[in-house]
Scaffold this active site. Structure first.
Site, PDB file in Angstrom:
ATOM      1  N   ASN A  67       0.785   5.173   3.903  1.00 37.76           N
ATOM      2  CA  ASN A  67       0.938   4.974   2.456  1.00 37.76           C
ATOM      3  C   ASN A  67       2.010   3.952   2.158  1.00 37.76           C
ATOM      4  OD1 ASN A  67       3.417   6.119   0.777  1.00 37.76           O
ATOM      5  ND2 ASN A  67       3.209   7.394   2.630  1.00 37.76           N
TER       6      ASN A  67
ATOM      7  N   GLY B   4       5.327   2.855  -2.805  1.00 35.91           N
ATOM      8  CA  GLY B   4       6.372   2.001  -3.389  1.00 35.91           C
ATOM      9  C   GLY B   4       7.385   2.804  -4.189  1.00 35.91           C
TER      10      GLY B   4
ATOM     11  N   CYS C 176      15.558   3.434   2.084  1.00 36.91           N
ATOM     12  CA  CYS C 176      15.331   2.360   1.122  1.00 36.91           C
ATOM     13  C   CYS C 176      16.356   1.251   1.385  1.00 36.91           C
ATOM     14  CB  CYS C 176      15.483   2.904  -0.292  1.00 36.91           C
ATOM     15  SG  CYS C 176      16.968   3.889  -0.465  1.00 36.91           S
TER      16      CYS C 176
ATOM     17  N   ILE D 229      11.679  13.781   9.744  1.00 33.07           N
ATOM     18  CA  ILE D 229      11.912  12.364   9.482  1.00 33.07           C
ATOM     19  C   ILE D 229      11.103  11.891   8.274  1.00 33.07           C
ATOM     20  CG2 ILE D 229      12.462  11.588  11.808  1.00 33.07           C
ATOM     21  CD1 ILE D 229       9.480  11.098  12.295  1.00 33.07           C
TER      22      ILE D 229
ATOM     23  N   THR E 144       8.542   8.663   6.950  1.00 30.99           N
ATOM     24  CA  THR E 144       7.380   8.057   7.614  1.00 30.99           C
ATOM     25  C   THR E 144       7.815   6.931   8.561  1.00 30.99           C
ATOM     26  OG1 THR E 144       7.158   6.592   5.720  1.00 30.99           O
ATOM     27  CG2 THR E 144       5.773   8.549   5.726  1.00 30.99           C
TER      28      THR E 144
ATOM     29  N   GLY F  96       1.420  12.349   8.975  1.00 30.11           N
ATOM     30  CA  GLY F  96       0.325  13.146   9.518  1.00 30.11           C
ATOM     31  C   GLY F  96       0.377  13.226  11.040  1.00 30.11           C
TER      32      GLY F  96
HETATM   33  C1  LIG Z   1       2.028   9.917  -0.412  1.00 25.74           C
HETATM   34  C2  LIG Z   1       3.398  10.109   0.160  1.00 25.74           C
HETATM   35  C3  LIG Z   1       4.513   9.915  -0.666  1.00 25.74           C
HETATM   36  C4  LIG Z   1       5.802  10.120  -0.147  1.00 25.74           C
HETATM   37  N1  LIG Z   1       6.887   9.958  -0.969  1.00 25.74           N
HETATM   38  C5  LIG Z   1       8.143  10.216  -0.489  1.00 25.74           C
HETATM   39  C6  LIG Z   1       9.274  10.162  -1.347  1.00 25.74           C
HETATM   40  O1  LIG Z   1       9.186   9.914  -2.564  1.00 25.74           O
HETATM   41  N2  LIG Z   1      10.502  10.420  -0.801  1.00 25.74           N
HETATM   42  C7  LIG Z   1      10.668  10.764   0.517  1.00 25.74           C
HETATM   43  O2  LIG Z   1      11.805  11.015   0.948  1.00 25.74           O
HETATM   44  N3  LIG Z   1       9.596  10.835   1.352  1.00 25.74           N
HETATM   45  C8  LIG Z   1       8.358  10.589   0.874  1.00 25.74           C
HETATM   46  N4  LIG Z   1       7.271  10.694   1.719  1.00 25.74           N
HETATM   47  C9  LIG Z   1       7.475  11.094   3.134  1.00 25.74           C
HETATM   48  C10 LIG Z   1       7.265  12.612   3.312  1.00 25.74           C
HETATM   49  O3  LIG Z   1       8.198  13.358   2.552  1.00 25.74           O
HETATM   50  C11 LIG Z   1       7.390  12.999   4.807  1.00 25.74           C
HETATM   51  O4  LIG Z   1       8.694  12.714   5.266  1.00 25.74           O
HETATM   52  C12 LIG Z   1       6.376  12.264   5.683  1.00 25.74           C
HETATM   53  O5  LIG Z   1       5.131  12.128   5.024  1.00 25.74           O
HETATM   54  C13 LIG Z   1       6.165  12.963   7.029  1.00 25.74           C
HETATM   55  O6  LIG Z   1       5.675  14.262   6.865  1.00 25.74           O
HETATM   56  P1  LIG Z   1       4.089  14.626   6.942  1.00 25.74           P
HETATM   57  O7  LIG Z   1       3.573  14.054   8.227  1.00 25.74           O
HETATM   58  O8  LIG Z   1       4.064  16.135   6.889  1.00 25.74           O
HETATM   59  O9  LIG Z   1       3.454  14.005   5.752  1.00 25.74           O
HETATM   60  C14 LIG Z   1       5.970  10.502   1.219  1.00 25.74           C
HETATM   61  C15 LIG Z   1       4.841  10.679   2.025  1.00 25.74           C
HETATM   62  C16 LIG Z   1       3.572  10.501   1.528  1.00 25.74           C
HETATM   63  C17 LIG Z   1       2.385  10.714   2.431  1.00 25.74           C
END
Ligand SMILES: Cc1cc2nc3c(=O)[nH]c(=O)nc-3n(C[C@H](O)[C@H](O)[C@H](O)COP(=O)(O)O)c2cc1C
Length: 310
Positions: A72, A75, A135, A198, A200, A224
């Protein structure tokens, strides 16, 4: 003989009925969605990261799935801290009536601004404030994110801790650094109470037919299943380097994944992309799988699993 498995845990004095925490951003800030996730079983919910000013984010397409995960480039779109704090105040009352702590998440372009956003978001009295430091630091000559540099990461913590009084502060670390344990030590030395690990992992998808990147932003963040081994390694490194609780996040889709994250040294487990794979009831399903594992392995307390694989 069957017994009741105890899933409750303490995250820096925050009581969680179970270790599953909604990861930031995945459900936006809509109070209705945060509440829905809380009602479906979450131990705590994290709101989307908010910044000093509103941000529109990137144009579509901002998200794609491939064989091993998601990518993703939203932004960091958000309504800005002044509006977000109002939304969080609204959702906070309802969340506390069902006993689910609210975690706020903030980001900014400088350490000073991190402190300013933290001051405003504190008005919602979240149980925890998470600083998303993936960021860019506008004062860094190379536009490096705070998370890539121990000194700037620590400086963010200094400003946020000064701004929030007694509210505990978590720092969310990025995987793409040579020594994540050293970054963890730097933020803990400055007073970070919890580490979330962590965010992404940067990546890119290309559509061979179109001969173009799939995302409008060209690159994005991988989450994921593909992220799980990276997250497990980061969490284990951090657990060996510092003595604060970790919210292990990245690629947790099943109860087994959550158990592995605890075994790597996490106290709580962030869940994000699982909603894509398992639908809105992801928390309930993952919790059932954790309970089944505990019964099968004669484990009564979830805390028995923490750090087992270290
Ligand atoms: C659509 C989307 C939006 C995200 N927005 C943020 C965010 O605003 N702030 C943040 O710290 N991490 C954000 N993340 C990262 C997630 O909080 C998480 O750290 C990352 O997706 C890994 O976990 P997962 O594999 O369970 O998704 C976002 C992830 C996704 C997929």
């Amino acid at each position: 003989m069957r017994f009741e498995s105890n899933l409750a845990c303490e995250l820096n004095e925050i009581h969680l009925r179970n270790p599953l925490v909604l990861a930031s951003g995945v459900m936006g800030t809509s109070p209705a969605l945060l509440l829905r996730v809380a009602r479906s079983g979450a131990g705590a919910v994290t709101a989307k990261s908010c910044s000093p000013q509103p941000r529109e984010g990137h144009p579509n397409p901002v998200m794609a799935e491939w064989e091993h995960g998601l990518i993703n480039a939203i932004g960091l779109s958000n309504p800005g801290v002044d509006e977000e704090v109002e939304q969080l105040i609204e959702v906070q009352q309802q969340l506390s009536s069902i006993g689910v702590p609210l975690f706020a998440s903030i980001f900014a372009g400088s350490a000073e601004e991190f402190g300013e956003v933290a001051t405003v978001i504190s008005e919602a009295h979240p149980a925890l404030i998470e600083a998303n430091i993936s960021c860019p630091n506008v004062h860094n000559d190379f536009g490096l994110p705070f998370a890539a540099d121990a000194k700037s990461a620590a400086e963010v913590v200094r400003f946020v801790k000064n701004a929030v009084g007694t509210i505990p502060v978590a720092v969310k670390l990025a995987p793409n650094v040579p020594d994540i344990g050293r970054i963890a030590q730097a933020v803990v030395a400055e007073g970070a109470d919890v580490i979330t690990a962590i965010n992404t992992m940067p990546g890119m998808l290309i559509d061979a037919d179109a001969g173009l990147p799939v995302l409008s932003n060209r690159s994005g963040g991988i989450s994921g299943p593909a992220l799980k081994p990276i997250a497990l390694r980061c969490v284990a490194e951090i657990a060996r380097s510092v003595d604060v609780p970790i919210i292990g996040t990245g690629g947790v889709i099943t109860g087994r994944d959550a158990i592995e994250m605890l075994m790597a040294g996490a106290t709580a487990v962030g869940v994000g992309s699982a909603f894509w794979y398992r639908g809105t009831e992801a928390f309930a399903v993952i919790l059932d799988e954790i309970k089944d594992f505990m019964i099968d392995h004669n484990i009564q307390e979830i805390s028995q699993l923490i750090g087992k694989a270290l």
